[in-house]
Design a protein around this motif. Sequence first.
Motif, PDB file in Angstrom:
ATOM      1  N   VAL A 278     -15.173  -7.363 -25.928  1.00  0.00           N
ATOM      2  CA  VAL A 278     -14.346  -7.849 -27.034  1.00  0.00           C
ATOM      3  C   VAL A 278     -13.130  -6.944 -27.208  1.00  0.00           C
ATOM      4  O   VAL A 278     -12.009  -7.418 -27.421  1.00  0.00           O
ATOM      5  CB  VAL A 278     -15.175  -7.959 -28.332  1.00  0.00           C
ATOM      6  N   SER A 279     -13.309  -5.647 -27.097  1.00  0.00           N
ATOM      7  CA  SER A 279     -12.196  -4.700 -27.223  1.00  0.00           C
ATOM      8  C   SER A 279     -11.174  -4.908 -26.107  1.00  0.00           C
ATOM      9  O   SER A 279      -9.962  -4.898 -26.352  1.00  0.00           O
ATOM     10  CB  SER A 279     -12.701  -3.261 -27.178  1.00  0.00           C
ATOM     11  N   ILE A 280     -11.647  -5.103 -24.883  1.00  0.00           N
ATOM     12  CA  ILE A 280     -10.743  -5.331 -23.749  1.00  0.00           C
ATOM     13  C   ILE A 280      -9.948  -6.621 -23.949  1.00  0.00           C
ATOM     14  O   ILE A 280      -8.733  -6.650 -23.738  1.00  0.00           O
ATOM     15  CB  ILE A 280     -11.539  -5.355 -22.427  1.00  0.00           C
TER      16      ILE A 280
ATOM     17  N   SER B  65     -23.335  -2.915 -26.822  1.00  0.00           N
ATOM     18  CA  SER B  65     -22.241  -2.038 -26.389  1.00  0.00           C
ATOM     19  C   SER B  65     -21.349  -2.735 -25.379  1.00  0.00           C
ATOM     20  O   SER B  65     -20.114  -2.640 -25.449  1.00  0.00           O
ATOM     21  CB  SER B  65     -22.794  -0.754 -25.778  1.00  0.00           C
ATOM     22  N   VAL B  66     -21.945  -3.431 -24.424  1.00  0.00           N
ATOM     23  CA  VAL B  66     -21.172  -4.151 -23.406  1.00  0.00           C
ATOM     24  C   VAL B  66     -20.353  -5.262 -24.054  1.00  0.00           C
ATOM     25  O   VAL B  66     -19.171  -5.449 -23.746  1.00  0.00           O
ATOM     26  CB  VAL B  66     -22.109  -4.712 -22.296  1.00  0.00           C
ATOM     27  N   ILE B  67     -20.973  -6.003 -24.986  1.00  0.00           N
ATOM     28  CA  ILE B  67     -20.243  -7.067 -25.686  1.00  0.00           C
ATOM     29  C   ILE B  67     -19.096  -6.464 -26.493  1.00  0.00           C
ATOM     30  O   ILE B  67     -17.980  -6.981 -26.489  1.00  0.00           O
ATOM     31  CB  ILE B  67     -21.202  -7.896 -26.572  1.00  0.00           C
TER      32      ILE B  67
ATOM     33  N   TYR C 288      -5.896  -6.930 -24.411  1.00  0.00           N
ATOM     34  CA  TYR C 288      -5.135  -7.813 -23.534  1.00  0.00           C
ATOM     35  C   TYR C 288      -4.292  -8.803 -24.348  1.00  0.00           C
ATOM     36  O   TYR C 288      -3.105  -8.986 -24.083  1.00  0.00           O
ATOM     37  CB  TYR C 288      -6.077  -8.571 -22.587  1.00  0.00           C
ATOM     38  N   ILE C 289      -4.891  -9.412 -25.351  1.00  0.00           N
ATOM     39  CA  ILE C 289      -4.167 -10.352 -26.206  1.00  0.00           C
ATOM     40  C   ILE C 289      -3.039  -9.646 -26.935  1.00  0.00           C
ATOM     41  O   ILE C 289      -1.925 -10.174 -27.041  1.00  0.00           O
ATOM     42  CB  ILE C 289      -5.134 -11.050 -27.191  1.00  0.00           C
ATOM     43  N   SER C 290      -3.287  -8.449 -27.416  1.00  0.00           N
ATOM     44  CA  SER C 290      -2.276  -7.674 -28.115  1.00  0.00           C
ATOM     45  C   SER C 290      -1.087  -7.367 -27.196  1.00  0.00           C
ATOM     46  O   SER C 290       0.076  -7.500 -27.603  1.00  0.00           O
ATOM     47  CB  SER C 290      -2.890  -6.385 -28.647  1.00  0.00           C
ATOM     48  N   ILE C 291      -1.362  -6.982 -25.967  1.00  0.00           N
ATOM     49  CA  ILE C 291      -0.294  -6.684 -25.001  1.00  0.00           C
ATOM     50  C   ILE C 291       0.517  -7.941 -24.704  1.00  0.00           C
ATOM     51  O   ILE C 291       1.753  -7.899 -24.662  1.00  0.00           O
ATOM     52  CB  ILE C 291      -0.887  -6.075 -23.710  1.00  0.00           C
ATOM     53  N   GLN C 292      -0.157  -9.057 -24.513  1.00  0.00           N
ATOM     54  CA  GLN C 292       0.541 -10.316 -24.226  1.00  0.00           C
ATOM     55  C   GLN C 292       1.424 -10.743 -25.408  1.00  0.00           C
ATOM     56  O   GLN C 292       2.534 -11.219 -25.214  1.00  0.00           O
ATOM     57  CB  GLN C 292      -0.458 -11.421 -23.876  1.00  0.00           C
ATOM     58  N   MET C 293       0.919 -10.573 -26.607  1.00  0.00           N
ATOM     59  CA  MET C 293       1.693 -10.919 -27.805  1.00  0.00           C
ATOM     60  C   MET C 293       2.928 -10.020 -27.919  1.00  0.00           C
ATOM     61  O   MET C 293       4.012 -10.496 -28.267  1.00  0.00           O
ATOM     62  CB  MET C 293       0.832 -10.798 -29.061  1.00  0.00           C
ATOM     63  N   GLU C 294       2.773  -8.748 -27.624  1.00  0.00           N
ATOM     64  CA  GLU C 294       3.897  -7.816 -27.698  1.00  0.00           C
ATOM     65  C   GLU C 294       4.942  -8.157 -26.641  1.00  0.00           C
ATOM     66  O   GLU C 294       6.146  -8.126 -26.915  1.00  0.00           O
ATOM     67  CB  GLU C 294       3.418  -6.368 -27.532  1.00  0.00           C
ATOM     68  N   ARG C 295       4.500  -8.504 -25.438  1.00  0.00           N
ATOM     69  CA  ARG C 295       5.442  -8.912 -24.388  1.00  0.00           C
ATOM     70  C   ARG C 295       6.215 -10.148 -24.818  1.00  0.00           C
ATOM     71  O   ARG C 295       7.418 -10.247 -24.597  1.00  0.00           O
ATOM     72  CB  ARG C 295       4.702  -9.194 -23.078  1.00  0.00           C
TER      73      ARG C 295
END
Length: 159
Positions: A18-20, A12-14, A24-31
């Motif tokens: 991975v989701s976080i 669950s922690v992993i 984060y990568i998705s937000i950076q790509m959108e920016r």
Amino acid sequence: MSATDIINCIASVIGLLVSIVAIYISIQMERRHIKMDLFHKRYNFYVACDIICGCCLTELENSAEKRMEVFNVKMDDYMFGSSEFLFDSETSKLILSIYSKWRYYIDVNYTIKSIENKEIADEHGLYESMQEEKERCKNFFENARKELDIHFKKYLSLN
């Protein structure tokens, strides 16, 4: 606590980590995508203004729209008016003044050619005053072309 409970907690922690990271990568790509879109829109204004200035300085003012099409820059009256939303007020004023002076320059040259072709009578020294206006416009475009680089320098970077 059993081994399966520990394994489930670790999984669950992993999964959460991975989701976080994915978010984060998705937000950076959108920016980055937004910055690229903004850069492209601003660059189109720069190219359009540079083409207008160049065409007017070489007395090919009527071919500016065709040249913009060649460079795949689709600009119309409304697009130029929207410059206030993409630039500071000083840069927007420069863009709008280049656009309006271009339209005025087309009219000045049309009037000069009409007088030369005897389609319009040269009353009250109209020909001379139009020639003076033409020179003032050319001086404007020469100075505006220099100012373009200064004003657009901060907008044409991807930082």
